[in-house]
Design a protein around this motif. Structure first.
Motif, PDB file in Angstrom:
ATOM      1  N   PHE A 255       0.828  -1.202   0.000  1.00  0.00           N
ATOM      2  CA  PHE A 255       0.000   0.000   0.000  1.00  0.00           C
ATOM      3  C   PHE A 255       0.869   1.263   0.000  1.00  0.00           C
ATOM      4  N   ASP A 256       1.878   1.303   0.851  1.00  0.00           N
ATOM      5  CA  ASP A 256       2.748   2.483   0.932  1.00  0.00           C
ATOM      6  C   ASP A 256       3.456   2.745  -0.392  1.00  0.00           C
ATOM      7  N   PHE A 257       3.901   1.685  -1.050  1.00  0.00           N
ATOM      8  CA  PHE A 257       4.557   1.857  -2.346  1.00  0.00           C
ATOM      9  C   PHE A 257       3.578   2.399  -3.379  1.00  0.00           C
ATOM     10  N   ALA A 258       2.369   1.840  -3.418  1.00  0.00           N
ATOM     11  CA  ALA A 258       1.357   2.320  -4.370  1.00  0.00           C
ATOM     12  C   ALA A 258       1.036   3.785  -4.120  1.00  0.00           C
ATOM     13  N   SER A 259       0.948   4.167  -2.853  1.00  0.00           N
ATOM     14  CA  SER A 259       0.656   5.557  -2.511  1.00  0.00           C
ATOM     15  C   SER A 259       1.763   6.488  -2.995  1.00  0.00           C
ATOM     16  N   ILE A 419      -7.216   1.093  -3.698  1.00  0.00           N
ATOM     17  CA  ILE A 419      -5.920   1.530  -4.216  1.00  0.00           C
ATOM     18  C   ILE A 419      -6.084   2.243  -5.551  1.00  0.00           C
ATOM     19  N   GLN A 420      -6.993   1.746  -6.393  1.00  0.00           N
ATOM     20  CA  GLN A 420      -7.294   2.439  -7.642  1.00  0.00           C
ATOM     21  C   GLN A 420      -7.951   3.789  -7.360  1.00  0.00           C
ATOM     22  N   ALA A 432      -7.112   6.631   2.818  1.00  0.00           N
ATOM     23  CA  ALA A 432      -7.128   5.406   2.016  1.00  0.00           C
ATOM     24  C   ALA A 432      -6.833   4.153   2.840  1.00  0.00           C
ATOM     25  N   TRP A 433      -5.851   4.212   3.732  1.00  0.00           N
ATOM     26  CA  TRP A 433      -5.495   3.011   4.480  1.00  0.00           C
ATOM     27  C   TRP A 433      -6.663   2.527   5.343  1.00  0.00           C
TER      28      TRP A 433
END
Length: 445
Positions: A255-259, A419-420, A432-433
């Motif tokens: 999640f952190d990487f996607a953000s 995430i999208q 988001a989280w």
């Protein structure tokens, strides 16, 4: 290579509905063997419907089915590619058909994300042991075989492909940005995901009309599976099927990487396995995409002949990973379970899986196919003759399975929707989280 016909939402619904309506007519034109008349020379051939999902070249069965149909006039295979999207469309519809007792094909593909639920419902499936297929056990890694065994010991699924990881990239766009294009040099640019993002910033500074990556979800999955290997080989559920989304560091790392990717503006904001994503591949909307081995066929199928030679394959930041893979199962509702079992057997044989890999890139789960010299030395013409055997097949035996829970597909869909949404702006970054965790809890029931 042929471009697969794309399906929009309404078209998918129509195709799924049509498949349900034709269950009585397709594959049921002849009498089952147990009640067949003594003279059957003039009997109509049995049609075995194989239902699959996935983008691009899908399961890669085109050539294998053509070969079978030419050699077996008594049993003909008809592939029904229902949709690109497994979690959102294919699996929910398949569950309805399985519960209703009609609508499903004679052989159906199941993504890894659906296998937990499939194993928990042995009443849905024919037992392949009844057709002698328990003899296939030695052909697969233990984990791949065991995942095709239901809760009551019934053998219901045979393995098709497995994952393996890389990054697919556009050599022409890399050249335009002044970056290295040789696959070894490209892989050296990004030993870590932080370096991957830095190279992306350099790329976008030079190529204004193209984004670095397709979207958040594809690379999120790559990072998630890499981190899962460091955290007990689990993602959303522990091995007792308890939801651990908010406790598993692998999920938070992905999640952190996607953000970060999204906030740095490095994505084309496309959700994978949609028509828009496929069109983006063809139009050059992005320069990189996370590529487990089966994704090679998706990329080449989406890009079409015009993309040949423009794509290549490099090592993935963080060193490998195992995302994806499917199984073939025979629903109990099939009117031709014996013939369906023959087809599932054929499509998972070493020679068939090896040819699928050399033709389309789906890495075999069949260990004999993995050891085939043709597989070990395979190159992919579309991807600049990339040595895909060296990249994928030689490491296949060391891939570690990731445990996926009974409700994995439902939770995965909920998480990837958040995430999208974070990427397209519909979900605020700072909320988001928590929304991801809350939606995962709802999806898990």
């Amino acid at each position: 290579m042929m471009i697969s016909k794309r399906r929009g939402g309404l078209a998918v619904a129509s195709a799924l509905a049509a498949a349900a309506l034709t269950v009585a007519s397709c594959g049921s034109g002849s009498t089952p063997e147990s009640s067949a008349p003594a003279s059957s020379a003039a009997a109509e051939p049995v049609t075995i419907r194989v239902q699959t999902f996935g983008g691009g070249t899908n399961f890669g069965y085109k050539n294998a089915i053509t070969k079978w149909n030419a050699e077996h006039k008594d049993i003909q295979i008809k592939e029904e590619h229902l949709t690109d999207q497994f979690e959102q469309q294919y699996w929910p519809q398949m569950i309805q058909w399985l519960q209703a007792g009609n609508g499903a094909g004679d052989v159906v593909g199941i993504d890894e994300g659906g296998m937990g639920l499939a194993k928990a419902h042995p009443e849905w499936w024919a037992d392949l042991k009844e057709f002698g297929l328990e003899s296939r056990k030695a052909d697969f890694p233990a984990w791949k075989w065991e995942n095709g065994v239901a809760a009551d010991g019934k053998l219901f699924g045979l393995g098709t492909d497995i994952g393996g990881m890389s990054i697919c990239y556009r050599t022409d766009l890399f050249k335009k940005a002044g970056l290295a294009t040789d696959r070894e040099e490209v892989g050296a640019l990004w030993p870590t995901w932080d370096e991957f993002m830095k190279v992306g910033q350099q790329f976008q500074a030079k190529v204004k009309d193209t984004k670095w990556a397709d979207g958040t979800n594809t690379l999120y999955q790559v990072v998630l599976y890499q981190e899962a290997a460091k955290n007990g080989n689990v993602t959303y559920f522990d091995k007792d099927n308890n939801l651990i989304v908010d406790k598993n560091p692998a999920v938070k790392a992905g999640f952190d990487f996607a953000s970060k990717m999204s906030q740095q503006g490095l994505t084309a904001k496309l959700r994978n396995f949609t028509d828009e994503w496929a069109a983006g591949t063809q139009k050059g909307a992005f320069a990189t995409v996370g590529c487990p081995s089966w994704m090679l066929g998706v990329v080449s199928g989406n890009a079409g002949d015009a993309g040949a030679g423009k794509w290549d394959v490099a090592s993935v930041p963080g060193g490998g990973g195992n995302w994806g893979g499917s199984w073939l199962a025979v629903p109990k509702q099939s009117k031709h379970p014996k013939e369906a079992a023959q087809v599932a057997d054929y499509l998972t044989q070493a020679q068939t899986e090896a040819s699928i890999f050399t033709d389309f890139g789906n890495m075999p789960s069949n260990t004999k196919a993995q050891q085939d010299p043709a597989v070990q030395g395979a190159k992919n013409e579309f991807f600049n003759n990339a040595p895909i055997g060296e990249i994928f097949a030689k490491s296949a035996s060391s891939l570690q399975p990731v445990f996926l829970g009974v409700k994995h597909a439902q939770v995965k869909n909920a998480i990837e929707s958040v995430i999208q949404g974070m990427d397209d702006g519909s979900v605020p970054y700072d909320k988001a989280w928590q929304q991801l965790v809350d939606d995962a809890v709802k999806a898990a029931g």
